[in-house]
Design a protein around this motif. Structure first.
Motif, short mmCIF file in Angstrom:
data_model
loop_
_atom_site.label_atom_id
_atom_site.label_comp_id
_atom_site.label_asym_id
_atom_site.label_seq_id
_atom_site.Cartn_x
_atom_site.Cartn_y
_atom_site.Cartn_z
N VAL A 248 0.85 -1.18 0.00
CA VAL A 248 0.00 0.00 0.00
C VAL A 248 0.89 1.24 0.00
O VAL A 248 1.93 1.25 0.66
CB VAL A 248 -0.86 0.02 1.29
N LYS A 249 0.49 2.28 -0.71
CA LYS A 249 1.24 3.53 -0.59
C LYS A 249 0.92 4.13 0.77
O LYS A 249 -0.22 4.50 1.04
CB LYS A 249 0.87 4.50 -1.70
N PRO A 251 0.61 6.61 4.07
CA PRO A 251 0.48 8.04 4.28
C PRO A 251 1.71 8.58 5.01
O PRO A 251 2.36 7.85 5.74
CB PRO A 251 -0.75 8.18 5.17
N ALA A 252 2.02 9.87 4.79
CA ALA A 252 3.23 10.42 5.40
C ALA A 252 3.05 10.66 6.89
O ALA A 252 4.00 10.63 7.66
CB ALA A 252 3.61 11.73 4.71
N ALA A 253 1.82 10.91 7.31
CA ALA A 253 1.58 11.14 8.73
C ALA A 253 0.84 9.93 9.31
O ALA A 253 -0.07 9.40 8.67
CB ALA A 253 0.78 12.41 8.95
N ASP A 254 1.24 9.51 10.49
CA ASP A 254 0.61 8.40 11.18
C ASP A 254 0.62 7.10 10.37
O ASP A 254 -0.36 6.37 10.34
CB ASP A 254 -0.82 8.76 11.59
N THR A 258 -1.90 3.75 10.87
CA THR A 258 -2.66 3.29 9.71
C THR A 258 -2.35 1.81 9.44
O THR A 258 -3.25 1.02 9.18
CB THR A 258 -2.29 4.14 8.48
N THR A 261 -4.19 -0.34 12.01
CA THR A 261 -5.65 -0.38 11.81
C THR A 261 -5.99 -1.26 10.60
O THR A 261 -6.89 -2.11 10.69
CB THR A 261 -6.18 1.05 11.60
N LEU A 262 -5.27 -1.06 9.50
CA LEU A 262 -5.57 -1.85 8.31
C LEU A 262 -5.34 -3.34 8.56
O LEU A 262 -6.11 -4.17 8.10
CB LEU A 262 -4.69 -1.39 7.13
N THR A 400 10.25 8.59 3.99
CA THR A 400 9.13 9.33 3.42
C THR A 400 9.43 9.76 1.99
O THR A 400 8.60 9.63 1.10
CB THR A 400 8.83 10.57 4.28
N ILE A 404 7.10 7.54 -0.38
CA ILE A 404 5.87 8.30 -0.61
C ILE A 404 6.05 9.32 -1.73
O ILE A 404 5.21 9.45 -2.60
CB ILE A 404 5.43 9.01 0.69
N GLN A 405 7.18 10.04 -1.70
CA GLN A 405 7.35 11.06 -2.72
C GLN A 405 8.09 10.56 -3.95
O GLN A 405 8.28 11.31 -4.90
CB GLN A 405 8.09 12.26 -2.12
#
Lengths: 431, 342
Positions: A248-249, A251-254, A258, A261-262, A400, A404-405
């Motif tokens: 999964v890509k 998220p940069a925060a938390d 995440t 939870t997933l 990150t 992510i980027q």
């Protein structure tokens, strides 16, 4: 002040030498000293979770007090996130620091370099040093001396959802990152769920780096090797997993929250995480119980499978007066004994650091602990230098940027190396 | 502390005044003779200020010229052995003066990203203060006339101010969560793609600015509302008789009448927002990859992660102080030019 301390020290040395000699003869209780004669007031800062883990440690203290009724353990729960700075502040001010501290592995070299810890060489605590796993033990060494004993150990592993694996027709846990990619494709095709979640944090990318035979720094050669070709290759493997959709890509925060939870909601099949989340997964109503949780060593890169070692150690504050030393040693010895470790493993599912603890029946039959056994055996030591804690800030930024980027791995790692040189290990050289 | 106030009277006995020397006493001496009681009364305040503000400030400036960190603060490091011996060795890297090295390192970008952080700080400060002021002014105008339920509105609008900043920060952070947050859920509901808020520094900074606008508007609103109520109603009545439109009344009466309040709250708001630590620290956490770090959060991370770097922290502190000092001086000069007594 130091002169009086030396006077006490001489007496205490004599006492300890006798105690050590007595212990060396394999007699469980020193025949010369009656345990009830040992009197001291000791403060212990425990950094474990006060709700989940605290009660088990208190039970152990009660057990300790049945043998040593006159050693009063003043148990104080200090939040993990605050303990490092709190201890340093108190130790620097020479007031308010505890006698005994549960220190995270990376803290020990830092505290030791500042002179805040007792050197434990020659004490009864290290009499059976070879029983401890060498990697967790290595975190206690600084400058050739030993400053603590391991309490619990941990490492990263591949945690997976057995039901999703069965639905996707995958028989066994993937052994390499390439296997992970094919497994993720099968999971996506057959169940529509996501295969893997990589938490975009520096610590969680270490398996990719170790997998290619890389490391952050070479402490022996005083070299920064974080931008080596191996590491670039390792980060590229992780990037490819995200780009190809196998992971999964994030998220940069938390990202961490995440991921959990997933995973607990069964929306992602595999995560890279440690034993500390096993209880969390077990108690999640959406996950389907501990039976649904599969644990395997982290997948291997092209060279090997490797995950960083973590965990906690017991250390003694050097400001503690020497006359309490004997009692403190007895307490830590009791807490780190194979029996106590087995007790904690039973109660909390944390991993013992002694080889002999894994021979105890209750540990042997514990499926979670035995699943983590091979993980611990292959865990890699991190660079145990005082600056060790500062490696992860730049590495997190790199994670990150690359995952992510979509930044180039080499460029990003070069920037990390430059940062290490300018801000963290200034006396090292770039490779 | 009372002893300080008690000493001056005895030294200035009336006798010294009667035997006046031929030479005229210095200005300081005359001031002391005439106003010794004033000096005595000021003394406690001076003592408290020196202890609480001046000493730390001077110390901070001093530290910025050293290389003091937690690791090199001791001249000798002693390792105590549990077996009783203690070995001490001189710290080979004990701290020393380094002149302007810290400033050179920071300003040249060798350590940290000063210029990037400064740029983000400016966007952040200007963005926040502009919206704080305009929204606060708009709300104040709306609430400054008789309307139904005015009390309720006022209370509701002040509410964000009453909630601790970190609580609001966490709430907003969760609303912007990329997978489970409210905003992305709403976007998907109306058929748009969810936004990866924290993957790009612009959207990431936007989340923080939105949070801070929500937090900071009530203060502006209350301050401006108070200012509006000091404007005499006769002026509005006269303007109305002269046929001024509502907009003319707003521009010609309300805004000039609010000028002194506005200037003060804008200065305060600028300084507060410039140094607003919790919102950035908690909402964006500097993500992605430290690109939304502002000066105060960036310097905190640089100085207090791992082995604490006191000298670097002081350097950043002095730099931030200088920036705000320069800003305040220019701001005051500008006000004086406009004829404000301030």
């Amino acid at each position: 002040m130091r002169r009086t301390a030396r006077g006490i020290a001489v007496v205490a040395t004599a006492v300890l030498a006798l105690a050590a000699a007595a212990c060396g003869k394999d007699t469980p209780e020193a025949p010369k000293n009656n345990p009830a004669d040992l009197k001291a007031d000791l403060t212990w800062w425990d950094t474990s979770d006060p709700a989940n883990e605290g009660p088990a440690f208190k039970e152990l203290i009660a057990k300790f007090n049945t043998t040593y009724p006159n050693v009063k353990i003043n148990y104080q729960s200090v939040p993990f996130g605050e303990a490092q700075n709190k201890f340093k502040t108190a130790a620097a001010a020479k007031s308010g620091a505890p006698d005994i501290l549960r220190a995270e592995v990376a803290w020990v070299p830092e505290f030791a370099s500042l002179g805040y810890l007792y050197n434990l060489d020659g004490s009864a605590l290290l009499a059976d040093e070879s029983d401890f796993f060498p990697t967790p033990m290595s975190s206690n060494k600084f400058d050739g001396k030993t400053f603590g004993v391991p309490q619990v150990t941990d490492s990263l592993a591949l945690l997976y959802n057995k039901k999703i694996f069965t639905d996707a027709g995958i028989a066994e846990a993937p052994k390499t990152w390439a296997d992970v990619k094919t497994a993720a494709a099968a999971i996506k095709a057959k169940t529509g769920k996501d295969g893997l979640f990589i938490n975009p944090g520096g610590y969680f990318l270490l398996p990719f780096i170790y997998g290619e035979g890389g490391d952050l720094v070479d402490t022996a050669g005083k070299k920064i090797v974080v931008n080596s070709a191996e590491n670039v290759a390792g980060i590229k493997v992780a990037q490819d997993l995200v780009k190809s959709g196998a992971a999964v890509k994030p998220p940069a925060a938390d990202g961490y929250g995440t991921m959990m939870t997933l995973f607990k909601e069964q929306k992602v099949a595999m995560i890279i995480n440690g034993p500390w989340e096993v209880n969390n997964v077990r108690s999640a109503t959406t996950f389907g119980g501990i039976e649904n949780l599969g644990i395997a060593p982290v997948p291997a890169g092209s060279k090997k499978a490797g995950a960083p070692v973590g965990g906690h150690n017991y250390v003694l504050y050097s400001g503690m007066s020497q006359d309490k030393a004997a009692a403190a040693v007895e307490f830590v010895k009791f807490m780190s004994s194979a029996e106590s470790q087995a007790f904690l493993a039973d109660k909390l599912g944390v991993l013992p650091t002694r080889k002999s603890a894994y021979e105890i029946a209750s540990v042997k039959s514990n499926p979670i602990i035995s699943a983590f056994g091979p993980v611990i055996a292959t865990a890699s030591a991190r660079p145990w230098i005082p600056e060790g804690g500062q490696f992860f800030g730049p590495l997190d930024a790199m994670a990150t940027e690359t995952l992510i980027q979509g930044k180039d791995a080499k460029t990003s790692l070069d920037a990390v190396a430059q940062k290490y040189l300018n801000e963290v290990v200034k006396n090292y050289t770039l490779s | 502390m009372s002893t300080v106030t008690a000493t001056p009277p005895t030294t200035t006995s009336p006798a010294s005044r009667s035997h006046r020397p031929a030479k005229r006493p210095s200005w300081l001496r005359r001031s002391w003779d005439r106003h010794w009681y004033a000096w005595a009364m000021v003394a406690p305040v001076v003592v408290v200020l020196s202890v609480l503000i001046i000493y730390p400030l001077v110390r901070g400036v001093f530290l910025s010229f050293t290389n003091l960190t937690e690791a090199n603060q001791l001249a000798e490091i002693c390792t105590k052995s549990i077996t009783g011996s203690e070995s001490c060795k001189a710290n080979p890297e004990a701290w020393h003066m380094v002149g302007f090295d810290n400033y050179v390192d920071v300003l040249s970008g060798k350590v940290g990203q000063f210029w990037q952080w400064l740029g983000v700080t400016l966007i952040w400060t200007i963005g926040c203060v502009v919206f704080h002021y305009t929204i606060g002014l708009g709300l104040a105008v709306m609430l400054n006339r008789p309307m139904w339920g005015r009390g309720v509105y006022r209370v509701l609008l002040i509410l964000p101010w009453a909630v601790p900043a970190f609580v609001s920060a966490f709430a907003w952070k969760f609303m912007f969560n990329e997978k489970f947050g409210l905003f992305n859920a709403l976007l998907t509901k109306v058929g748009l793609d969810p936004v990866e808020w924290f993957s790009d520094w612009k959207t990431s900074l936007l989340t923080a600015i939105l949070t801070n606008i929500w937090l900071g508007v009530p203060f502006m609103m209350v301050a401006l509302l108070g200012g509006m109520q000091t404007i005499p109603t006769e002026q509005y009545e006269a303007a109305e008789i002269d046929g001024a439109s509502p907009w003319q009344r707003f521009v010609s009466i309300t805004l000039p009448g609010l000028r002194s309040v506005s200037m003060t709250v804008i200065l305060l708001g600028t300084i507060w927002t410039f140094n607003m630590f919790p919102v950035i620290f908690l909402v964006t956490q500097g993500q992605p990859a430290g690109q939304t770090e502002i000066l105060v959060t960036g310097s905190f991370r640089a100085a207090f992660e791992g082995i604490r770097n006191y000298s670097l922290a002081s350097t950043y502190g002095v730099l931030i102080l200088s920036i705000l000092l320069v800003f305040s001086v220019f701001y005051r000069r500008m006000l004086r030019k406009q004829g404000e007594v301030w």
